[in-house]
Design a protein around this motif. Structure first.
Motif, short mmCIF file in Angstrom:
data_model
loop_
_atom_site.label_atom_id
_atom_site.label_comp_id
_atom_site.label_asym_id
_atom_site.label_seq_id
_atom_site.Cartn_x
_atom_site.Cartn_y
_atom_site.Cartn_z
N UNK A 190 -17.11 -12.24 51.10
CA UNK A 190 -17.52 -11.79 52.36
C UNK A 190 -16.71 -10.28 52.54
N UNK A 191 -15.47 -10.55 52.31
CA UNK A 191 -14.77 -9.12 52.30
C UNK A 191 -15.36 -7.85 51.54
N UNK A 192 -15.74 -8.39 50.35
CA UNK A 192 -16.46 -7.49 49.57
C UNK A 192 -17.76 -6.95 50.06
N UNK A 193 -18.34 -7.76 50.79
CA UNK A 193 -19.65 -7.46 51.25
C UNK A 193 -19.62 -6.67 52.64
N UNK A 194 -18.18 -6.69 53.12
CA UNK A 194 -18.00 -5.74 54.45
C UNK A 194 -17.45 -6.52 55.80
N UNK A 195 -17.44 -7.71 55.51
CA UNK A 195 -16.90 -8.64 56.73
C UNK A 195 -15.38 -8.12 57.35
N UNK A 196 -15.20 -8.04 58.39
CA UNK A 196 -13.93 -7.59 58.84
C UNK A 196 -12.70 -8.80 58.69
#
Lengths: 331, 344
Positions: free
Chosen positions: B78-84
């Motif tokens: 999710x971090x790679x997908x852009x989640x804060x």
């Protein structure tokens, strides 16, 4: 009101929902063939009826993923035992995702599973697997027993925002009856009081419902009157209907063609024992299949499932012969 | 990543974002390890440290509205997908402000707003779901693709076979990205797989299969971009095997815990030399693509982000206990009421 068989009613429910909502599609093994309840759908709906490889885990999971992303799949598992192959996806993805992801996602999937027992289909093709699924919070389980109910409840299932598993009973497939129109739905979670009586409550599930009604006729001839309840939905169960009835009659017989241990009959019995104990005038009786592998030979399978004789005997044992007052006095 | 001139280098903005997201994963997990050790993060936890390049290279190669499914080792996805970072760290701590309200935890960090469709504690369980999201995209004609992450352990599950076959026979827009870190907990790949090169299995499903360096974010990015374009053209799925390594144990079990000597010291040392963040930084500096000061700025910013996420998570409240009993169905009136018995 048109009259359809139970199987035609299943087909009609799918066809009407396919016409109503373009997000609906049907997938399963041989779904395009003129076989079983999907017969004729391919001719009208083309690509929205999807044949699958023999990959029950994979295509059930794929239906779940499609449901998470905006579609309304109906999965035809053809035979109920295939639930076992698909179990991991049903248990971990369909049942848990709404809760686990805190409401970020819905899984509006319908899984149809037809149960064919009592016809020498033998061990691998004769299970009634709904008790195992009742232990999975997050899915709804329906087991309609009339053409009107199976049609109206499948329509409700397609419109439901959560996963619904439909256990259809092959022993009822040729039964005929009036059904509702395209706009008529039968709600999930609401039982049906099929017959009204005073002396005993008979709760019957799936193919046991017609047997319970037959038993109630015979009991009536003896002067014993029975409430006969078809819960129609196992999860969420219409507890109030059952409890209200038992509070009136004081006696409960549960007839269930599934196995006995941790089954639907066990759960219904436990609910009544916990919540209506004071109303009970006799022990609760369960009439179920034995906890056995289903044998092949008709001679061996014949006695497995609830029939009118067993239900009448169970009712006798709680009513105390023909005179309910005598039984109550001995209590 | 030795010779950047030889590959098609993405524009500077993408390069900067690659570094930022890889660093976010690294700093997030470093702080998660710290807090787990202090008892502030309960339960099992698997870190993505060492595997950042695969997650980031793959996710930056697709659009924000494309889908993704993860694994049990999935903080990085999710971090790679852009989640804060805030809501993710709060979720690890079981707080109400967590991305799943404290109901999911480390192995279920989904944020559907960026197309992250969930992560799975059961190995390979999310693979059929990824195929279904791709089927949905195909039926709706949305043009979306799905990245399906899984590990080397997943390839011996039936779900792997069924998913790849379904995706191939229906020409679905899925990019199967295997993060091959060499071990299923402690069992090495060659003891588990008769065909140990996962990419070779693509032949069984009539799809392209490629094995590449999973520590090289640009290689992953390039390959996933190509697979995504192919998928969007309606040409079906691809299988990409990214060779990577987890720098820590399978899961966090206390600072001195070891799963045993299943990985040699030499092997670990060799892989630590192939830290994807260091490789990237060195390569872009040597190629003169980005000045060091810009990378340093990103490091400062991401350090602050990770620190703020911990602060946010620690200051957040636990969800009220009654939250445990709601949210099973959309229509709560239909919820089974067996916990509502009043024995008074």
């Amino acid at each position: 009101m048109p009259e359809l068989t139970y199987r035609q009613a299943i087909t009609a429910a799918m066809a009407e929902e396919l016409r109503r909502d373009e997000r609906v599609f049907v997938m399963g093994e041989d779904a395009r063939a003129d076989l079983w309840a999907t017969s004729g759908l391919y001719a009208e709906f083309g690509d929205r009826i999807r044949d699958t490889p023999l990959s029950e885990l994979g295509f059930t999971g794929a239906a779940i993923g499609a449901a998470m992303t905006g579609l309304r799949p109906i999965v035809d598992l053809q035979i109920a035992q295939l639930v076992y192959n698909a179990f991991e996806q049903i248990a971990n993805q369909a049942a848990k995702s709404r809760y686990m992801y805190n409401g970020q996602v819905s899984v509006p999937i319908v899984i149809r599973a037809a149960m064919g027992y009592g016809g020498s289909s033998a061990a691998h093709h004769s299970d009634r697997p709904y008790p195992m699924l009742m232990n999975l919070p997050g899915i709804k389980i329906i087991c309609p027993t009339t053409p009107a109910d199976v049609k109206g409840m499948i329509k409700s299932a397609v419109r439901d925002p959560d996963p619904v598993i439909v256990f259809e009973d092959n022993n009822l497939m040729l039964q005929k009856g009036e059904v509702g129109g395209p706009e008529d739905v039968v709600p999930i979670g609401v039982g049906k009081l099929c017959r009204i009586g005073e002396d005993v409550t008979i709760v019957a599930i799936a193919g046991a419902v017609p047997r319970a009604l037959e038993a109630a006729d015979r009991l009536a001839d003896e002067g014993i009157s029975a409430d006969v309840i078809d819960p129609r939905t196992l999860v969420p169960l219409d507890r109030d209907m059952i409890l209200d009835s038992v509070r009136k009659t004081g006696r409960l017989v549960v007839a269930d063609p599934a196995n006995r241990t941790c089954g639907a009959a066990a759960e219904i019995s436990a609910i009544v024992a916990e919540e209506a104990f004071a109303a009970l005038r006799a022990p609760i009786r369960r009439v179920t299949a034995p906890d056995m592998v289903v044998p092949f030979s008709p001679a061996l399978e014949a006695g497995f499932y609830p029939d009118a004789d067993k239900i009448v005997a169970a009712a006798h044992s709680v009513v105390g012969g023909h005179d309910a007052e005598v039984f109550a006095g001995a209590h | 990543m030795d010779d950047l001139q030889a590959v098609a280098v993405p524009e500077t903005g993408v390069l900067l974002e690659m570094y930022r997201r890889m660093l976010r994963i690294r700093r997030f997990d470093e702080r998660a390890v710290d807090r787990h050790g202090k008892g502030e993060i309960p339960g099992p936890m698997h870190t993505s440290i060492g595997q950042e390049a695969t997650a980031v290279g793959a996710c930056l190669a697709v659009n924000e509205d494309d889908y993704m499914t993860g694994t049990h080792r999935s903080h990085g996805h999710p971090i790679a997908k852009g989640v804060g970072l805030d809501a993710l760290m709060a979720e690890l701590m079981g707080k109400g402000s967590g991305v799943c309200g404290g109901k999911g935890g480390s192995m279920h960090l989904a944020d559907f707003s960026v197309g992250s469709l969930g992560e799975s504690g059961i190995v390979a369980s999310a693979m059929p779901v990824a195929v279904g999201a791709a089927l949905s995209a195909q039926i709706r004609g949305s043009g979306q693709v799905v990245i399906c992450f899984f590990g080397d352990g997943a390839v011996n599950e039936g779900a792997f076979h069924e998913s790849l076959n379904l995706a191939a026979v229906w020409h679905l827009p899925v990019i199967f990205v295997c993060e091959n870190n060499g071990y299923g907990i402690t069992t090495p790949v060659d003891a588990a797989s008769a065909v140990p090169v996962v990419a070779d299995r693509a032949a069984a499903y009539a799809m392209p299969g490629v094995r590449l360096d999973g520590q090289d974010v640009l290689a992953v990015y390039g390959s996933v971009r190509e697979a995504a374009e192919r998928a969007r053209r309606g040409e079906g799925p691809s299988l990409i095997e990214a060779m990577t390594y987890r720098f820590r144990e399978h899961s966090e079990m206390g600072s001195n815990f070891s799963f045993g000597p299943y990985r040699s010291d030499e092997e670990i040392a060799e892989w630590l030399e192939r830290d994807p963040l260091v490789l990237f930084r060195t390569a872009v500096l040597e190629a003169g693509l980005i000045p060091a000061v810009e990378l340093d700025e990103i490091e400062t910013e991401v350090d602050a982000e990770a620190a703020a996420a911990v602060k946010f998570a620690r200051r957040s409240d636990f969800p009220p206990p009654e939250q445990a009993y709601v949210g099973l169905y959309l229509d709560e009136r239909r919820e089974p009421a067996s916990l509502e018995l009043d024995y008074a």
